[in-house]
Design an enzyme around this catalytic site. Structure first.
Site, PDB file in Angstrom:
ATOM      1  N   LYS A  66      -0.813  42.305  -6.080  1.00 36.05           N
ATOM      2  CA  LYS A  66       0.824  42.133  -6.104  1.00 36.05           C
ATOM      3  C   LYS A  66       1.341  43.689  -6.355  1.00 36.05           C
ATOM      4  O   LYS A  66       2.208  44.258  -6.081  1.00 36.05           O
ATOM      5  CB  LYS A  66       1.370  41.096  -6.797  1.00 36.05           C
ATOM      6  CG  LYS A  66       1.037  39.841  -6.069  1.00 36.05           C
ATOM      7  CD  LYS A  66       1.901  38.632  -6.711  1.00 36.05           C
ATOM      8  CE  LYS A  66       1.910  37.182  -5.730  1.00 36.05           C
ATOM      9  NZ  LYS A  66       2.805  36.348  -6.387  1.00 36.05           N
ATOM     10  N   ASP A 103       8.978  35.504  -3.923  1.00 34.41           N
ATOM     11  CA  ASP A 103       8.869  34.665  -4.682  1.00 34.41           C
ATOM     12  C   ASP A 103      10.362  34.050  -5.543  1.00 34.41           C
ATOM     13  O   ASP A 103      10.335  32.810  -5.544  1.00 34.41           O
ATOM     14  CB  ASP A 103       7.764  35.045  -6.000  1.00 34.41           C
ATOM     15  CG  ASP A 103       6.416  34.935  -5.281  1.00 34.41           C
ATOM     16  OD1 ASP A 103       6.185  34.130  -4.421  1.00 34.41           O
ATOM     17  OD2 ASP A 103       5.676  35.712  -5.990  1.00 34.41           O
ATOM     18  N   GLY A 129       3.557  35.663 -17.231  1.00 37.32           N
ATOM     19  CA  GLY A 129       2.493  36.444 -16.250  1.00 37.32           C
ATOM     20  C   GLY A 129       3.248  36.895 -15.154  1.00 37.32           C
ATOM     21  O   GLY A 129       4.613  37.056 -15.026  1.00 37.32           O
ATOM     22  N   SER A 131       3.941  35.670 -12.131  1.00 36.73           N
ATOM     23  CA  SER A 131       5.051  34.931 -11.421  1.00 36.73           C
ATOM     24  C   SER A 131       6.298  34.485 -12.061  1.00 36.73           C
ATOM     25  O   SER A 131       7.147  34.280 -11.711  1.00 36.73           O
ATOM     26  CB  SER A 131       4.259  33.560 -10.791  1.00 36.73           C
ATOM     27  OG  SER A 131       3.724  32.944 -11.954  1.00 36.73           O
ATOM     28  N   THR A 152       1.019  34.841 -25.711  1.00 37.50           N
ATOM     29  CA  THR A 152       1.221  36.423 -26.252  1.00 37.50           C
ATOM     30  C   THR A 152       2.319  36.928 -25.915  1.00 37.50           C
ATOM     31  O   THR A 152       3.056  37.192 -25.091  1.00 37.50           O
ATOM     32  CB  THR A 152       0.181  37.119 -25.105  1.00 37.50           C
ATOM     33  OG1 THR A 152      -1.153  36.636 -24.959  1.00 37.50           O
ATOM     34  CG2 THR A 152       0.059  38.655 -25.677  1.00 37.50           C
ATOM     35  N   TYR A 213       0.299  23.801  -7.908  1.00 44.82           N
ATOM     36  CA  TYR A 213       0.336  22.383  -7.142  1.00 44.82           C
ATOM     37  C   TYR A 213      -1.043  22.098  -7.013  1.00 44.82           C
ATOM     38  O   TYR A 213      -2.082  22.466  -7.297  1.00 44.82           O
ATOM     39  CB  TYR A 213       1.050  22.736  -5.824  1.00 44.82           C
ATOM     40  CG  TYR A 213       0.572  23.997  -5.215  1.00 44.82           C
ATOM     41  CD1 TYR A 213       1.268  25.250  -5.338  1.00 44.82           C
ATOM     42  CD2 TYR A 213      -0.641  23.973  -4.343  1.00 44.82           C
ATOM     43  CE1 TYR A 213       0.763  26.516  -4.536  1.00 44.82           C
ATOM     44  CE2 TYR A 213      -1.097  25.132  -3.772  1.00 44.82           C
ATOM     45  CZ  TYR A 213      -0.340  26.447  -3.826  1.00 44.82           C
ATOM     46  OH  TYR A 213      -0.853  27.572  -3.433  1.00 44.82           O
TER      47      TYR A 213
HETATM   48  P1  NDP Z   1      -1.005  35.253 -14.557  1.00 48.06           P
HETATM   49  O1  NDP Z   1      -2.322  35.195 -14.721  1.00 48.06           O
HETATM   50  O2  NDP Z   1      -0.093  36.559 -14.316  1.00 48.06           O
HETATM   51  O3  NDP Z   1      -0.307  34.448 -15.985  1.00 48.06           O
HETATM   52  C1  NDP Z   1      -1.084  33.341 -16.776  1.00 48.06           C
HETATM   53  C2  NDP Z   1       0.165  32.840 -17.898  1.00 48.06           C
HETATM   54  O4  NDP Z   1      -0.703  31.664 -18.212  1.00 48.06           O
HETATM   55  C3  NDP Z   1       0.338  33.726 -18.817  1.00 48.06           C
HETATM   56  O5  NDP Z   1       1.601  33.375 -19.524  1.00 48.06           O
HETATM   57  C4  NDP Z   1      -0.925  33.356 -19.948  1.00 48.06           C
HETATM   58  O6  NDP Z   1      -0.489  33.757 -21.099  1.00 48.06           O
HETATM   59  C5  NDP Z   1      -1.057  31.849 -19.675  1.00 48.06           C
HETATM   60  N1  NDP Z   1      -2.103  31.384 -20.002  1.00 48.06           N
HETATM   61  C6  NDP Z   1      -3.229  31.231 -19.424  1.00 48.06           C
HETATM   62  N2  NDP Z   1      -4.250  30.376 -20.007  1.00 48.06           N
HETATM   63  C7  NDP Z   1      -3.611  29.890 -21.104  1.00 48.06           C
HETATM   64  C8  NDP Z   1      -3.949  29.035 -22.261  1.00 48.06           C
HETATM   65  N3  NDP Z   1      -5.152  28.423 -22.122  1.00 48.06           N
HETATM   66  N4  NDP Z   1      -3.180  28.851 -23.021  1.00 48.06           N
HETATM   67  C9  NDP Z   1      -2.106  29.183 -23.166  1.00 48.06           C
HETATM   68  N5  NDP Z   1      -1.504  30.151 -22.007  1.00 48.06           N
HETATM   69  C10 NDP Z   1      -2.298  30.463 -21.211  1.00 48.06           C
HETATM   70  O7  NDP Z   1      -0.642  34.103 -13.517  1.00 48.06           O
HETATM   71  P2  NDP Z   1       0.593  34.111 -12.415  1.00 48.06           P
HETATM   72  O8  NDP Z   1       1.882  34.014 -13.192  1.00 48.06           O
HETATM   73  O9  NDP Z   1       0.266  34.861 -11.427  1.00 48.06           O
HETATM   74  O10 NDP Z   1       0.303  32.491 -12.053  1.00 48.06           O
HETATM   75  C11 NDP Z   1       0.541  31.202 -12.616  1.00 48.06           C
HETATM   76  C12 NDP Z   1       0.506  30.044 -12.138  1.00 48.06           C
HETATM   77  O11 NDP Z   1       1.562  30.240 -11.125  1.00 48.06           O
HETATM   78  C13 NDP Z   1      -0.876  29.738 -11.423  1.00 48.06           C
HETATM   79  O12 NDP Z   1      -1.056  28.461 -11.432  1.00 48.06           O
HETATM   80  C14 NDP Z   1      -0.490  29.923  -9.667  1.00 48.06           C
HETATM   81  O13 NDP Z   1      -1.420  29.273  -8.750  1.00 48.06           O
HETATM   82  C15 NDP Z   1       0.999  29.365  -9.863  1.00 48.06           C
HETATM   83  N6  NDP Z   1       1.884  30.321  -8.635  1.00 48.06           N
HETATM   84  C16 NDP Z   1       2.659  29.388  -7.903  1.00 48.06           C
HETATM   85  C17 NDP Z   1       3.380  30.124  -6.846  1.00 48.06           C
HETATM   86  C18 NDP Z   1       3.926  29.298  -5.512  1.00 48.06           C
HETATM   87  O14 NDP Z   1       4.343  29.724  -4.907  1.00 48.06           O
HETATM   88  N7  NDP Z   1       4.289  27.775  -6.126  1.00 48.06           N
HETATM   89  C19 NDP Z   1       3.383  31.490  -6.580  1.00 48.06           C
HETATM   90  C20 NDP Z   1       2.830  32.306  -7.738  1.00 48.06           C
HETATM   91  C21 NDP Z   1       2.008  31.529  -8.906  1.00 48.06           C
HETATM   92  P3  NDP Z   1      -0.866  35.090 -22.017  1.00 48.06           P
HETATM   93  O15 NDP Z   1       0.083  36.113 -21.530  1.00 48.06           O
HETATM   94  O16 NDP Z   1      -0.840  34.611 -23.093  1.00 48.06           O
HETATM   95  O17 NDP Z   1      -2.222  35.417 -21.232  1.00 48.06           O
END
Ligand code: NDP
Length: 271
Positions: A66, A103, A129, A131, A152, A213
């Protein structure tokens, strides 16, 4: 001439985007085909060069491309620049690609369709993250009083700084502990994919909107329901962002209801 469209990512075989777009392509009797295209990290530029030689009209771009999509594009919309990432590429007549991010409007429409009004209300966003950026910008544009909670802290602070929004940044523990006082909680944490749980406080029938989802959202939805929250998943956002991409390519904003119902059935069959 059959136009080529597709979703570029890695992994990408699980994507519902081909199902969604091919339904609309058939409905509107368009001479086009939408495919899932697996491209490894670092190879988006080469892939686009190759695809340009075919009759490519545009692409959706998902993880891990992206940010690269925005960098490689010849021009970009304001919303894509604010988010710092693109999920849609549109072929330009003069050559090169225009980067868009649907998005944010997709998330906004999912709120509107669910009748959720956040203006002046406290909203907790879990996650910082990729999204979360689109979600944070949308909630701010809708004048929500935004709290961003992330494991974080630095990543959440960077999000606020780079997007130029106003939001309070707190630890994930703090955000969860205070979530019961928010009118809406939006979960963008990816931990549902690995079966993780949240320590949600007791709710008062507010929405717990998880943008994941299927299987990734099911566990947290059950936890939220048990604690008196109203769970909502990310399928409507997925279909809405797809509709806005489709509009960028074909100039037609398609109906989402039948496609959403079909996706819901597919997801339930595999959850
Ligand atoms: P990223 O990898 O960019 O971000 C992940 C986030 O989850 C960060 O805030 C990370 O925290 C946190 N995280 C991951 N594991 C843990 C854990 N064990 N404990 C606490 N925090 C955790 O992912 P995206 O933002 O791209 O995607 C996130 C979700 O959104 C996914 O499930 C994806 O499928 C969904 N999505 C849905 C869309 C839709 O159209 N419906 C569109 C895009 C995404 P940290 O910063 O601390 O690592």
């Amino acid at each position: 001439m059959t136009w080529l469209l597709g979703v570029i990512g890695d992994p990408v075989s699980h994507s519902l985007s081909p199902v969604i777009h091919n339904m609309w392509i058939r409905e509107h009797d368009l001479d086009a085909s939408y495919e899932a295209l697996r491209v490894e990290r670092g190879h988006l530029g080469d892939a686009l060069d190759t695809l340009t030689k075919r009759e490519a009209l545009g692409f959706n771009v998902t993880l891990p491309h992206k940010e690269a999509a925005l960098e490689l594009a010849a021009d970009a919309s304001d919303v894509a620049r604010r988010i710092g990432a693109a999920n849609t590429l549109i072929r330009r007549e003069e050559g090169g690609w225009r980067a868009e991010n649907t998005d944010a409007p997709g998330f906004m429409r999912s709120l509107t369709d669910a009748g959720i009004d956040v203006a002046g209300k406290r909203v907790t966003l879990l996650g910082a993250g990729g999204s979360a950026r689109a979600v944070a910008i949308t909630l701010t544009d809708l004048r929500a009083d935004l709290i961003i909670a992330n494991r974080t802290l630095e990543r959440a602070e960077t999000l606020v700084k780079e997007t130029g929004i106003t939001a309070e940044v707190v630890s994930l523990e703090q955000g969860l502990a205070d979530a019961g006082t928010s009118a809406l909680v939006v979960n963008t944490l990816s931990l549902g994919h690995s079966g993780g749980t949240l320590n949600l406080p007791e709710g008062q029938d507010q929405f717990f909107y998880d943008i994941s989802y299927g299987r990734a959202a099911a566990g947290l939805a059950a936890e939220a329901r048990a604690k008196n929250w109203r769970p909502m998943d990310g399928l409507a956002m997925l279909v809405s962002q797809a509709a806005y991409s489709f509009e960028h390519w074909f100039g037609i904003l398609p109906e989402t209801e039948a496609v959403l119902a079909h996706c819901r059935k597919l997801v339930e069959a595999t959850s």
